[in-house]
Design a protein around this motif. Structure first.
Motif, PDB file in Angstrom:
ATOM      1  N   ALA A  24     -34.191  -8.179  -1.306  1.00 21.05           N
ATOM      2  CA  ALA A  24     -34.537  -7.688   0.032  1.00 21.05           C
ATOM      3  C   ALA A  24     -34.020  -6.273   0.271  1.00 21.05           C
ATOM      4  CB  ALA A  24     -34.042  -8.624   1.131  1.00 21.05           C
ATOM      5  N   THR A  25     -32.725  -6.022   0.025  1.00 25.49           N
ATOM      6  CA  THR A  25     -32.176  -4.691   0.274  1.00 25.49           C
ATOM      7  C   THR A  25     -32.154  -3.829  -0.984  1.00 25.49           C
ATOM      8  OG1 THR A  25     -29.902  -5.398  -0.187  1.00 25.49           O
ATOM      9  CG2 THR A  25     -30.708  -5.624   2.088  1.00 25.49           C
ATOM     10  N   ALA A  26     -32.246  -4.460  -2.165  1.00 27.21           N
ATOM     11  CA  ALA A  26     -32.145  -3.757  -3.457  1.00 27.21           C
ATOM     12  C   ALA A  26     -30.812  -3.043  -3.602  1.00 27.21           C
ATOM     13  CB  ALA A  26     -33.307  -2.782  -3.640  1.00 27.21           C
ATOM     14  N   GLU A  27     -29.782  -3.543  -2.925  1.00 28.73           N
ATOM     15  CA  GLU A  27     -28.448  -2.963  -3.073  1.00 28.73           C
ATOM     16  C   GLU A  27     -27.836  -3.476  -4.383  1.00 28.73           C
ATOM     17  OE1 GLU A  27     -24.078  -2.612  -0.916  1.00 28.73           O
ATOM     18  OE2 GLU A  27     -25.561  -4.010  -0.101  1.00 28.73           O
ATOM     19  N   ARG A  59     -31.584 -17.084  -0.675  1.00 28.18           N
ATOM     20  CA  ARG A  59     -31.919 -16.845   0.733  1.00 28.18           C
ATOM     21  C   ARG A  59     -32.371 -15.410   0.938  1.00 28.18           C
ATOM     22  NH1 ARG A  59     -27.015 -18.701   4.332  1.00 28.18           N
ATOM     23  NH2 ARG A  59     -25.929 -17.680   2.620  1.00 28.18           N
ATOM     24  N   MET A  60     -31.695 -14.467   0.261  1.00 27.08           N
ATOM     25  CA  MET A  60     -32.106 -13.069   0.354  1.00 27.08           C
ATOM     26  C   MET A  60     -33.499 -12.881  -0.246  1.00 27.08           C
ATOM     27  SD  MET A  60     -29.700 -11.185   1.804  1.00 27.08           S
ATOM     28  CE  MET A  60     -30.064  -9.548   1.202  1.00 27.08           C
ATOM     29  N   LEU A  61     -33.798 -13.623  -1.288  1.00 31.92           N
ATOM     30  CA  LEU A  61     -35.113 -13.524  -1.906  1.00 31.92           C
ATOM     31  C   LEU A  61     -36.201 -14.030  -0.950  1.00 31.92           C
ATOM     32  CD1 LEU A  61     -36.748 -12.755  -4.392  1.00 31.92           C
ATOM     33  CD2 LEU A  61     -36.301 -15.042  -5.317  1.00 31.92           C
ATOM     34  N   LEU A  62     -35.881 -15.069  -0.185  1.00 29.77           N
ATOM     35  CA  LEU A  62     -36.829 -15.555   0.822  1.00 29.77           C
ATOM     36  C   LEU A  62     -37.090 -14.470   1.872  1.00 29.77           C
ATOM     37  CD1 LEU A  62     -35.598 -19.228   1.415  1.00 29.77           C
ATOM     38  CD2 LEU A  62     -37.692 -18.485   0.237  1.00 29.77           C
ATOM     39  N   ALA A  63     -36.021 -13.756   2.257  1.00 30.35           N
ATOM     40  CA  ALA A  63     -36.191 -12.659   3.214  1.00 30.35           C
ATOM     41  C   ALA A  63     -37.073 -11.569   2.622  1.00 30.35           C
ATOM     42  CB  ALA A  63     -34.828 -12.085   3.594  1.00 30.35           C
ATOM     43  N   GLN A  64     -36.897 -11.292   1.343  1.00 23.28           N
ATOM     44  CA  GLN A  64     -37.725 -10.289   0.669  1.00 23.28           C
ATOM     45  C   GLN A  64     -39.192 -10.710   0.687  1.00 23.28           C
ATOM     46  OE1 GLN A  64     -36.471  -8.509  -3.138  1.00 23.28           O
ATOM     47  NE2 GLN A  64     -38.377  -9.273  -4.013  1.00 23.28           N
ATOM     48  N   TYR A  95     -23.682 -10.550   5.416  1.00 23.96           N
ATOM     49  CA  TYR A  95     -24.250  -9.823   4.281  1.00 23.96           C
ATOM     50  C   TYR A  95     -23.137  -9.137   3.480  1.00 23.96           C
ATOM     51  CZ  TYR A  95     -26.851  -6.198   1.780  1.00 23.96           C
ATOM     52  OH  TYR A  95     -27.350  -5.369   0.814  1.00 23.96           O
ATOM     53  N   GLY A  96     -22.199  -8.522   4.169  1.00 24.69           N
ATOM     54  CA  GLY A  96     -21.095  -7.860   3.479  1.00 24.69           C
ATOM     55  C   GLY A  96     -20.202  -8.829   2.733  1.00 24.69           C
ATOM     56  N   ALA A  97     -20.119 -10.065   3.226  1.00 15.82           N
ATOM     57  CA  ALA A  97     -19.255 -11.067   2.596  1.00 15.82           C
ATOM     58  C   ALA A  97     -19.827 -11.595   1.281  1.00 15.82           C
ATOM     59  CB  ALA A  97     -19.029 -12.225   3.569  1.00 15.82           C
ATOM     60  N   LEU A  98     -21.082 -11.245   0.952  1.00 17.80           N
ATOM     61  CA  LEU A  98     -21.659 -11.711  -0.310  1.00 17.80           C
ATOM     62  C   LEU A  98     -20.871 -11.178  -1.509  1.00 17.80           C
ATOM     63  CD1 LEU A  98     -25.511 -11.373   0.268  1.00 17.80           C
ATOM     64  CD2 LEU A  98     -24.224 -13.474  -0.085  1.00 17.80           C
ATOM     65  N   CYS A  99     -20.461  -9.929  -1.434  1.00 14.80           N
ATOM     66  CA  CYS A  99     -19.697  -9.293  -2.519  1.00 14.80           C
ATOM     67  C   CYS A  99     -18.626  -8.421  -1.875  1.00 14.80           C
ATOM     68  CB  CYS A  99     -20.600  -8.454  -3.412  1.00 14.80           C
ATOM     69  SG  CYS A  99     -21.955  -9.356  -4.186  1.00 14.80           S
ATOM     70  N   PRO A 100     -17.577  -9.031  -1.352  1.00 13.38           N
ATOM     71  CA  PRO A 100     -16.598  -8.297  -0.529  1.00 13.38           C
ATOM     72  C   PRO A 100     -15.657  -7.426  -1.351  1.00 13.38           C
ATOM     73  CG  PRO A 100     -15.910 -10.564  -0.815  1.00 13.38           C
ATOM     74  CD  PRO A 100     -17.265 -10.464  -1.453  1.00 13.38           C
ATOM     75  N   PRO A 101     -15.193  -6.314  -0.796  1.00 18.27           N
ATOM     76  CA  PRO A 101     -14.295  -5.413  -1.508  1.00 18.27           C
ATOM     77  C   PRO A 101     -12.939  -6.015  -1.870  1.00 18.27           C
ATOM     78  CG  PRO A 101     -14.589  -4.729   0.772  1.00 18.27           C
ATOM     79  CD  PRO A 101     -15.601  -5.775   0.502  1.00 18.27           C
ATOM     80  N   PRO A 102     -12.377  -6.984  -1.124  1.00 18.49           N
ATOM     81  CA  PRO A 102     -11.075  -7.512  -1.539  1.00 18.49           C
ATOM     82  C   PRO A 102     -11.080  -8.136  -2.930  1.00 18.49           C
ATOM     83  CG  PRO A 102     -11.534  -8.152   0.719  1.00 18.49           C
ATOM     84  CD  PRO A 102     -12.796  -7.545   0.170  1.00 18.49           C
ATOM     85  N   ALA A 103     -12.276  -8.440  -3.458  1.00 19.53           N
ATOM     86  CA  ALA A 103     -12.341  -9.016  -4.807  1.00 19.53           C
ATOM     87  C   ALA A 103     -11.959  -8.001  -5.858  1.00 19.53           C
ATOM     88  CB  ALA A 103     -13.749  -9.527  -5.081  1.00 19.53           C
ATOM     89  N   LEU A 104     -11.955  -6.736  -5.489  1.00 15.47           N
ATOM     90  CA  LEU A 104     -11.585  -5.681  -6.434  1.00 15.47           C
ATOM     91  C   LEU A 104     -10.149  -5.269  -6.167  1.00 15.47           C
ATOM     92  CD1 LEU A 104     -12.737  -3.935  -8.685  1.00 15.47           C
ATOM     93  CD2 LEU A 104     -13.327  -2.249  -6.954  1.00 15.47           C
ATOM     94  N   ASP A 105      -9.296  -5.359  -7.138  1.00 17.85           N
ATOM     95  CA  ASP A 105      -7.892  -5.008  -6.993  1.00 17.85           C
ATOM     96  C   ASP A 105      -7.732  -3.515  -7.127  1.00 17.85           C
ATOM     97  OD1 ASP A 105      -5.146  -4.959  -6.916  1.00 17.85           O
ATOM     98  OD2 ASP A 105      -4.902  -5.441  -9.024  1.00 17.85           O
ATOM     99  N   PRO A 106      -7.470  -2.772  -6.016  1.00 13.33           N
ATOM    100  CA  PRO A 106      -7.353  -1.315  -6.113  1.00 13.33           C
ATOM    101  C   PRO A 106      -6.134  -0.918  -6.942  1.00 13.33           C
ATOM    102  CG  PRO A 106      -6.679  -2.055  -3.935  1.00 13.33           C
ATOM    103  CD  PRO A 106      -7.225  -3.263  -4.659  1.00 13.33           C
ATOM    104  N   ARG A 107      -6.290   0.110  -7.724  1.00 15.86           N
ATOM    105  CA  ARG A 107      -5.198   0.599  -8.561  1.00 15.86           C
ATOM    106  C   ARG A 107      -4.762   1.965  -8.089  1.00 15.86           C
ATOM    107  NH1 ARG A 107      -5.130  -3.014 -12.652  1.00 15.86           N
ATOM    108  NH2 ARG A 107      -7.080  -4.058 -13.137  1.00 15.86           N
TER     109      ARG A 107
END
Length: 372
Positions: free
Chosen positions: A274-277, A323-328, A360-372
């Protein structure tokens, strides 16, 4: 636009040997994998046909929180707190619960690579793989064969390290197609168009990035031609099209593991429908893959366990992707039907917009990445 810097002629010496980990692809997903292996003491080899940061293929925009989590805020070119959506008969302006930023591709990739301390990089065209001795895999390149027990395919939509039917080719594939231009100009708004005058089964965009505006069109149907409408939209905005770039965009998840190989980013269909992000998911799943590989290198799990755990992490997101694909599909079928405008206008309430974008943002949230 970046100048080609890939090694040629005598500089492309034969390449052979082995590594603890081979990461094929040096864009967002591959670099996110390698970044997670920093300090492991492992021999990590990253391969790509281009130099790091040499070939931009997207509008290069992502939630600001992700860029900041990477410690790469210097790559940001412009930040937006609102999204403007143009419909055939009206324009909506939505205030976002988080900001979105355009960034410089070369600078962000270079910054990611600087955080991959201890990894080495070689330019090589990866063409396939075969089984080797024991758990080792043989990666074929135009400079020679390499071996490793841990191999990652972050090479993009072609899914190069897949075998047989897992490989895909347009136009008969679950692919969208996108094309954009980069005219020198300035702008203030992050804009989208859902307008069948340009594309029926897709959308258009204009993403300002300081001294240029990234204008493009994406179609959910790979059979659609997008060059003419891209040129027309750009000129309708009072700009002249230049700096063309485009790519195929997977819009459905594919198996994240196959015959001992880990697939990340577009090769695993991690681009959001849907968003192609695709940048945020590439970083998210690349980091997840890298953490599993790190546990293998530390002796805390086997490769088989890593494959299972990484596949499970991808599967955990599959329902949201569907679900996003259905929106697309809805956008593709309802545009230009008045129903699409009615639905979007019904969403035009601050509380609804905030809730929708938070999910939508919670699908791949930034806290999953450990900042160095």
């Amino acid at each position: 636009m970046p100048v080609r810097a890939t090694k040629r002629g005598a500089a492309r010496s034969p390449l052979a040997g082995s590594a603890d980990v081979i990461v094929c692809g040096a864009s967002f997903a591959g670099l996110a994998v390698a970044r997670e292996l920093t300090g492991s003491g492992a021999d990590v080899l990253v391969l790509d046909r281009y130099e790091i940061g040499e070939r931009q293929t997207s509008a290069c925009a992502a939630p600001t929180a992700w860029i900041e989590a990477l410690g790469l805020g210097a790559a940001v070119r412009q930040t937006f707190s609102e999204l403007v959506i143009h419909l055939p008969s009206s324009t909506l302006r939505w205030e976002l619960p988080w900001t979105f930023s355009t960034f410089d591709y070369r600078e962000l990739c270079a910054g990611l690579w600087e955080q991959c301390d201890g990894a080495r990089f070689e330019t090589a065209v990866v063409s396939g793989r075969d089984a080797g001795a024991g758990e080792a895999l043989v990666v074929h390149t135009d400079r020679g064969d390499l071996t490793s027990p841990l191999v990652v395919d972050g090479l993009g939509w072609r899914r190069v390290l897949a075998h047989g039917r897992r490989r895909i080719q347009p136009p008969k594939a679950t692919l969208s197609r996108g094309l954009e231009v980069h005219p020198p100009a300035t702008g203030e708004d992050l804009e989208l168009w859902l307008d069948p005058r340009y594309v029926r089964r897709g959308y258009c965009w204009s993403f300002p990035a300081a001294d240029e505006v990234r204008v493009g069109i994406g179609s959910f149907d790979p059979r659609d031609h997008v060059r003419e409408p891209t040129v027309r939209l750009t000129r309708d905005l009072g700009l002249e099209p230049e700096g063309f770039q485009g790519n195929w965009i997977p819009h459905r998840m594919r198996p994240p593991v196959e015959d001992g190989v880990f697939f990340v980013g577009d090769s695993a269909g991690h681009c959001l429908p849907a968003t192609a992000e695709g940048i945020r998911p590439a970083l998210f799943f690349g980091a997840a893959c890298g953490r599993e590989l790190r546990l293998v290198l530390d002796g805390r799990q086997s490769r088989g366990q890593a494959l299972e755990r990484y596949a499970a992490a991808c599967e955990d997101k599959r329902y949201a992707y569907e679900r996003m694909l259905l929106a697309q599909r809805f956008v593709g079928r309802a545009n230009p039907h008045p129903l699409l405008t009615t639905v979007l206008q019904a969403l035009d309430r601050p509380r609804v917009v905030t809730r929708a974008f938070a999910r939508y943002g919670a699908l791949c949230p930034p806290p999953a990445l450990d900042p160095r």
